[in-house]
Write a protein that holds these residues in place. Sequence first.
Motif, short mmCIF file in Angstrom:
data_model
loop_
_atom_site.label_atom_id
_atom_site.label_comp_id
_atom_site.label_asym_id
_atom_site.label_seq_id
_atom_site.Cartn_x
_atom_site.Cartn_y
_atom_site.Cartn_z
N GLU A 148 -1.10 -6.24 12.38
CA GLU A 148 -1.66 -7.59 12.37
C GLU A 148 -2.46 -7.86 11.10
OE1 GLU A 148 -2.32 -8.53 17.12
OE2 GLU A 148 -3.76 -7.25 16.08
N ARG A 149 -3.17 -6.86 10.63
CA ARG A 149 -3.98 -7.05 9.42
C ARG A 149 -3.13 -7.02 8.15
NH1 ARG A 149 -6.67 -4.01 5.52
NH2 ARG A 149 -6.02 -2.01 6.41
N SER A 150 -2.09 -6.20 8.16
CA SER A 150 -1.32 -5.96 6.93
C SER A 150 -0.59 -7.21 6.45
CB SER A 150 -0.31 -4.85 7.17
OG SER A 150 0.51 -4.67 6.03
N LEU A 151 -0.55 -7.35 5.15
CA LEU A 151 0.25 -8.42 4.53
C LEU A 151 1.58 -7.89 4.02
CD1 LEU A 151 -2.48 -10.30 2.45
CD2 LEU A 151 -1.70 -10.76 4.78
N GLY A 152 1.95 -6.68 4.45
CA GLY A 152 3.17 -6.06 3.94
C GLY A 152 4.41 -6.91 4.15
N GLY A 153 4.59 -7.41 5.37
CA GLY A 153 5.76 -8.24 5.64
C GLY A 153 5.73 -9.55 4.86
N GLY A 167 -0.36 -0.43 -1.94
CA GLY A 167 -1.24 0.71 -2.14
C GLY A 167 -2.70 0.32 -2.07
N MET A 168 -3.03 -0.85 -2.62
CA MET A 168 -4.40 -1.34 -2.54
C MET A 168 -4.80 -1.60 -1.09
SD MET A 168 -5.89 -5.00 -3.86
CE MET A 168 -5.10 -4.85 -5.46
N GLU A 169 -3.90 -2.22 -0.35
CA GLU A 169 -4.19 -2.54 1.05
C GLU A 169 -4.39 -1.27 1.87
OE1 GLU A 169 -2.26 -5.71 4.03
OE2 GLU A 169 -1.00 -3.96 3.72
N ALA A 170 -3.59 -0.24 1.58
CA ALA A 170 -3.65 1.00 2.35
C ALA A 170 -5.00 1.71 2.21
CB ALA A 170 -2.52 1.93 1.93
N ILE A 217 -11.12 -2.72 -0.81
CA ILE A 217 -10.78 -4.10 -1.20
C ILE A 217 -12.06 -4.86 -1.53
CG2 ILE A 217 -9.91 -6.29 -0.31
CD1 ILE A 217 -7.84 -4.62 1.29
N ALA A 218 -13.13 -4.63 -0.74
CA ALA A 218 -14.40 -5.31 -1.00
C ALA A 218 -14.96 -4.91 -2.36
CB ALA A 218 -15.40 -4.97 0.10
N VAL A 219 -14.82 -3.64 -2.73
CA VAL A 219 -15.31 -3.19 -4.03
C VAL A 219 -14.54 -3.88 -5.15
CG1 VAL A 219 -15.43 -1.20 -5.58
CG2 VAL A 219 -16.14 -0.96 -3.19
N TYR A 278 -3.34 -11.52 -5.02
CA TYR A 278 -3.36 -11.62 -3.56
C TYR A 278 -4.64 -11.02 -2.97
CZ TYR A 278 1.55 -12.91 -3.94
OH TYR A 278 2.72 -13.55 -4.25
N LEU A 279 -5.60 -10.69 -3.82
CA LEU A 279 -6.81 -10.03 -3.35
C LEU A 279 -7.55 -10.88 -2.32
CD1 LEU A 279 -8.42 -7.44 -3.81
CD2 LEU A 279 -9.71 -8.63 -5.59
N GLU A 280 -7.56 -12.21 -2.54
CA GLU A 280 -8.29 -13.07 -1.60
C GLU A 280 -7.66 -13.04 -0.21
OE1 GLU A 280 -7.64 -17.43 -1.72
OE2 GLU A 280 -6.65 -17.04 -3.64
N TYR A 281 -6.34 -12.87 -0.14
CA TYR A 281 -5.68 -12.83 1.16
C TYR A 281 -5.98 -11.52 1.89
CZ TYR A 281 -3.24 -16.72 -0.99
OH TYR A 281 -2.95 -17.91 -1.62
N PHE A 282 -6.02 -10.41 1.14
CA PHE A 282 -6.47 -9.16 1.75
C PHE A 282 -7.90 -9.33 2.28
CE2 PHE A 282 -3.51 -6.94 -1.43
CZ PHE A 282 -2.53 -6.74 -0.48
#
Length: 452
Positions: A260-265, A323-326, A332-334, A370-374
């Motif tokens: 649900e959190r992942s933007l992979g798809g 890789g960033m999301e993982a 991501i906050a940093v 896409y950092l803002e979406y993460f």
Amino acid sequence: MAPGSVSLLAIFFPLAAWLLYNWWDQPLDPQAQALLEQAPEAVPAVENLFLALLAFPIEGDEPAHERGAAALAAYERLRAAGTPPKTYADALERLTARFDEEGIAPCNGGNRDGAYSCIARSRAQRPALEALFVQVTPLVLRYRELHSYPRYADPRALMPDSPMSDGSALRIALLHLSGLAFAIDDGALDGALDALLRSAAIWRHVLNARDVSLVDKMIASRALAAHTLFASELLRSDLPLQVPHYAVLEALLTPLSDAERSLGGSLAQEFRVQSRLWAELARPESPIVRKEFADIPSWGYRLLFKQNDNINRSYRDLQALLGMEAKGCADIAVQAGQRTDTDEDPGLPWYDYIYNPLGRTLQSISTPSYLEYFGRQCNLLALQRMVGLQLELRRRDATPESFAEQMQSLGARYGDPNTGKPFGYDAAAGTLSFEVIGNGKEFLSPLALRKL
């Protein structure tokens, strides 16, 4: 050798080398090719929430999935004929539902003032909201039917100009929350909580989907945030909540799963859209190319733009994002904290533009961060955990004097995922807060705890 000959050779050899270097395109990365050819998940139309949401604003009495399938098929036929309409409703030559919340401040998903006061604001606007409900009753009934669609899969081969969601289902969802607030005021707490959980489940189906556009993923995230904030306001109220009520709210506040959190798809969808754009721009005869680069002959354009190189680079960008999301929300906050509004993408070093110069230039200026979406997904997860902590404190009948001790005893289960530390607690104000990722106003208001 004459000086003029030396000068000509100094020009000729680099130019010949550049021509040879740019004569061929790269082979397509096999993994990128596999992702491009990946078929959408097979979901029967009668179960597919995507079709029902696509059809949501379109007039018609047939079942939502049938109306959605017909609109999608009509659109694809017109696109194949070279005359794609602006909307799916236009493809069916039907009207769409229109309504206006002017003068009304509806519930929201944390992106506007009053995010933590949906119920109170709804009470204050009850006459105006009830008048609006009369107007949108057919859409409210449609919204309740969405719960009967248990799966979500977007079967489209999206293009950059494909119609996106018009957001009407989200707008009705926010009005639906006001209707639940009225039901609670009228003494129907049990039924309202059950309806709240069913409503949230609609959006969790979207969030859990593999084949979902980034736009629809963000809409679902916003909707679930609104439901979470509604639950927070209930927990802050003086309503006599019992064990069954806590069970429903706890189910609602189940933290986002990895899927649900992942933007992979969604990012895979973005990659396919970009790749179709690169394929179109690789054609010198494309209307887009002829319009923007009319002065460049076809043979010269082929030297300047390489389809496979652009696709391979888009695929590498996708892998870097995943890789960033993982690494998780704290990382991501940093990274988000290291960026400012004035940061600019430094782009590629000059020598990288020797090969595929036009393609790489277009890619560097058209690929978003896409950092803002993460960050939005991490903020939603943090909100869920924080309201979960609020629920646990109320279930334990915690008082302002025992809040700090109780929170410490609950441990890391209710920690802030954006920092890996406990949530911020202001004892004087009696509020909780989390580290918000991004520069927007999303969730910046602290969460007030119930004071006994």
